[in-house]
Design a protein around this motif. Structure first.
Motif, mmCIF file in Angstrom:
data_model
loop_
_atom_site.group_PDB
_atom_site.id
_atom_site.type_symbol
_atom_site.label_atom_id
_atom_site.label_comp_id
_atom_site.label_asym_id
_atom_site.label_seq_id
_atom_site.Cartn_x
_atom_site.Cartn_y
_atom_site.Cartn_z
ATOM 1 N N ARG A 127 0.822 -1.238 0.100
ATOM 2 C CA ARG A 127 -0.409 0.191 0.151
ATOM 3 C C ARG A 127 0.885 1.216 -0.019
ATOM 4 O O ARG A 127 0.386 2.210 -0.235
ATOM 5 C CB ARG A 127 -0.740 -0.111 1.353
ATOM 6 C CG ARG A 127 -2.000 -0.877 1.407
ATOM 7 C CD ARG A 127 -2.872 -0.519 2.256
ATOM 8 N NE ARG A 127 -2.489 -1.195 3.261
ATOM 9 C CZ ARG A 127 -2.698 -1.679 4.229
ATOM 10 N NH1 ARG A 127 -3.345 -3.253 3.542
ATOM 11 N NH2 ARG A 127 -2.217 -2.168 5.306
ATOM 12 N N ARG A 128 2.354 1.201 0.378
ATOM 13 C CA ARG A 128 2.866 1.899 0.783
ATOM 14 C C ARG A 128 3.491 2.272 -0.658
ATOM 15 O O ARG A 128 3.328 3.385 -1.078
ATOM 16 C CB ARG A 128 4.087 2.421 2.021
ATOM 17 C CG ARG A 128 3.913 2.281 3.316
ATOM 18 C CD ARG A 128 4.846 2.124 4.051
ATOM 19 N NE ARG A 128 6.032 1.465 3.445
ATOM 20 C CZ ARG A 128 5.568 0.678 4.421
ATOM 21 N NH1 ARG A 128 4.905 -0.157 4.906
ATOM 22 N NH2 ARG A 128 6.503 -0.346 4.709
ATOM 23 N N ILE A 129 4.055 1.145 -1.257
ATOM 24 C CA ILE A 129 4.079 1.944 -2.386
ATOM 25 C C ILE A 129 3.442 2.653 -3.596
ATOM 26 O O ILE A 129 3.839 3.038 -4.614
ATOM 27 C CB ILE A 129 5.146 0.490 -3.029
ATOM 28 C CG1 ILE A 129 6.312 -0.182 -2.386
ATOM 29 C CG2 ILE A 129 5.390 0.511 -4.895
ATOM 30 C CD1 ILE A 129 6.471 -1.937 -3.057
ATOM 31 N N GLU A 130 1.904 1.834 -3.754
ATOM 32 C CA GLU A 130 0.978 2.192 -4.164
ATOM 33 C C GLU A 130 1.024 3.943 -3.894
ATOM 34 O O GLU A 130 0.632 4.367 -4.721
ATOM 35 C CB GLU A 130 -0.282 1.762 -4.711
ATOM 36 C CG GLU A 130 -0.291 -0.105 -5.129
ATOM 37 C CD GLU A 130 0.134 0.212 -6.674
ATOM 38 O OE1 GLU A 130 -0.379 1.073 -6.961
ATOM 39 O OE2 GLU A 130 0.936 -0.580 -5.939
ATOM 40 N N LEU A 145 4.072 10.273 -7.059
ATOM 41 C CA LEU A 145 5.026 10.638 -7.798
ATOM 42 C C LEU A 145 4.321 11.336 -9.337
ATOM 43 O O LEU A 145 5.166 11.916 -10.083
ATOM 44 C CB LEU A 145 5.542 9.341 -8.741
ATOM 45 C CG LEU A 145 7.094 8.574 -7.158
ATOM 46 C CD1 LEU A 145 7.745 7.807 -7.385
ATOM 47 C CD2 LEU A 145 7.872 9.852 -7.587
ATOM 48 N N ILE A 146 3.779 10.378 -9.673
ATOM 49 C CA ILE A 146 1.948 10.335 -11.206
ATOM 50 C C ILE A 146 1.500 11.687 -10.668
ATOM 51 O O ILE A 146 1.536 12.167 -11.645
ATOM 52 C CB ILE A 146 1.207 9.518 -11.142
ATOM 53 C CG1 ILE A 146 1.641 7.398 -11.217
ATOM 54 C CG2 ILE A 146 0.327 10.147 -12.376
ATOM 55 C CD1 ILE A 146 0.556 6.862 -11.473
ATOM 56 N N SER A 198 7.101 1.672 -13.549
ATOM 57 C CA SER A 198 6.545 1.432 -12.131
ATOM 58 C C SER A 198 7.326 3.129 -11.492
ATOM 59 O O SER A 198 7.580 3.700 -11.788
ATOM 60 C CB SER A 198 7.574 -0.022 -12.376
ATOM 61 O OG SER A 198 8.780 0.326 -12.393
ATOM 62 N N PRO A 199 6.403 2.219 -10.467
ATOM 63 C CA PRO A 199 7.485 3.547 -9.261
ATOM 64 C C PRO A 199 9.274 3.521 -8.765
ATOM 65 O O PRO A 199 9.708 4.733 -9.215
ATOM 66 C CB PRO A 199 7.194 2.755 -7.569
ATOM 67 C CG PRO A 199 5.831 1.653 -7.489
ATOM 68 C CD PRO A 199 6.237 1.639 -9.129
#
Length: 313
Positions: free
Chosen positions: A13-16, A22-23, A105-106
Motif C-alpha cells: 500500500r505504501r508503494i502504491e 510520483l504520478i 513503475s515506481p
C-alpha cells in the motif's frame, strides 16, 4: 504468518501511495510546463538514466521527454544496443520505445523525477530556446541590415529631391527627423509628421492654393492632392486608389504623433516606443513627400484640359 502477510500488504500500500504521489508530481510538472509555454511548440529531453537493473551488465535506460504538451518516457534495453551494434545502426539513429508516465513503475518514476533528471530536462529546453532565439536574432539582424540599407537609399532620394526644390526649411526639417529617429522615438515621430505637413503646405503655397483650416496631416494631404495635375482621368482614377493608402500612412503618422510624440501634449502614461517606430514614420513620410514633390515639380507641364482631383465626382 498473518503478521508477516500484513506487513507485506502494508508495504504494498505504501508503494502504491508513493507511485500515486510520483504520478501526481509528474502531472503537476506537466501542467506547469504547459502553463508556462501556453501551447507553444516547445520540446526537450532529459539526460539518459538507468531505469531498471536486470542483470550484471543488463539494464533498461531512458529519458524524460516533454513534447506536444505531454511528458513521456523514452526507453530501451542494453540488449537493443547489442542488436543495433550488430546491424551497424549509428547511435543517433537508434530508436526508443515510448511509455506514458502512468504506466511506469515506481522505480522508474523515482529515477525520472529526481532533481538531477528534471534539471537536465529544463536545461535541454533552455538550450533549444536559446538556439531558436539565436536563429531569430540572426534573421532579424539580416533583415535590419536590409531595411537600414533601404532606409539610407530612401533618405538619399529625399535629399536629392529637396536639393532640387532649393527649400532650406524643408531640408532642415527632414535633417532633424533623420537625426533624432535613432535617438528619441517620440521626438522622431513629431519631426516626421511636421516635415510631411510642411511639404504639403509648401506645395499648396507654391500653387497658390489656400491652406485648409485644419492644418493636420490628412486635411493638408487632401488639399495638396486636389491641387496637383494629372495626365488623364485613367491616371487620376488609379492615383485615387493609391492616395487612399497614402492618406492611411499619413493619418497613421499623425496618430502616432498625437499619442506618443513630443507635440500636442502626448500622454505620459502610454508606454515608450523604440527607435523602429520613428524610423518607420520617417521612411513613410519621406516616401509620401518624394511622390508629392515629384508630382508638383515634374507634373506641372500637364495640359490645361487634364483632370484634377476636384474634377472627379
Amino acid at each position: 504468518m498473518n503478521d508477516r502477510i500484513g506487513t507485506l500488504a502494508a508495504q504494498q500500500r505504501r508503494i502504491e501511495a508513493k507511485k500515486a504521489a510520483l504520478i501526481e508530481r509528474a502531472r503537476t510538472l506537466d501542467a506547469e510546463l504547459n502553463r508556462a509555454f501556453d501551447g507553444a511548440d516547445i520540446a526537450g529531453v532529459s539526460s539518459n538514466v538507468t531505469l531498471e537493473q536486470i542483470g550484471y551488465d543488463e539494464y533498461t535506460y531512458g529519458y524524460l521527454c516533454y513534447r506536444d504538451g505531454e511528458l513521456t518516457v523514452g526507453y530501451r534495453m542494453t540488449d537493443d544496443d547489442v542488436a543495433d551494434a550488430h546491424h551497424g545502426v549509428p547511435d543517433d539513429q537508434r530508436s526508443y520505445s515510448v511509455r506514458v508516465l502512468a504506466n511506469c513503475s515506481p522505480e522508474w518514476l523515482e529515477r525520472l523525477l529526481d532533481e538531477a533528471t528534471l534539471e537536465s530536462l529544463l536545461g535541454n529546453i533552455a538550450a533549444r530556446l536559446c538556439e531558436r532565439e539565436g536563429r531569430l536574432d540572426g534573421s532579424l539582424s539580416a533583415l535590419q541590415t536590409i531595411l537600414a540599407a533601404e532606409s539610407a537609399k530612401l533618405d538619399g532620394q529625399m535629399v536629392e529631391r529637396l536639393e532640387k526644390t532649393g527649400d532650406d526649411t524643408l531640408q532642415r526639417l527632414f535633417d532633424e527627423a533623420v537625426d533624432v529617429a535613432h535617438l528619441d522615438a517620440a521626438d522622431g515621430l513629431t519631426r516626421s509628421s511636421r516635415f510631411l505637413e510642411a511639404v504639403c503646405a509648401t506645395i499648396l503655397r507654391e500653387r497658390g492654393t489656400a491652406l485648409p483650416k485644419d492644418k493636420s496631416i490628412v486635411p493638408l494631404l487632401d488639399a495638396c492632392v486636389a491641387c496637383l495635375d494629372w495626365p488623364d482621368k485613367v491616371a487620376l482614377t488609379d492615383a485615387k486608389q493609391l492616395f487612399a493608402g497614402v492618406k492611411s500612412i499619413a493619418g497613421g503618422i499623425g496618430t502616432l504623433r498625437s499619442h506618443f510624440g513630443t507635440a500636442h501634449g502626448a500622454s505620459s502614461h502610454l508606454p515608450s516606443l523604440d527607435a523602429s517606430w520613428a524610423m518607420l514614420a520617417k521612411n513613410a513620410a519621406a516616401a509620401v513627400a518624394i511622390f508629392l514633390l515629384s508630382r508638383h515639380r515634374d507634373g506641372t507641364d500637364a495640359t490645361p484640359g487634364n483632370a484634377t482631383v476636384e474634377d472627379t465626382p
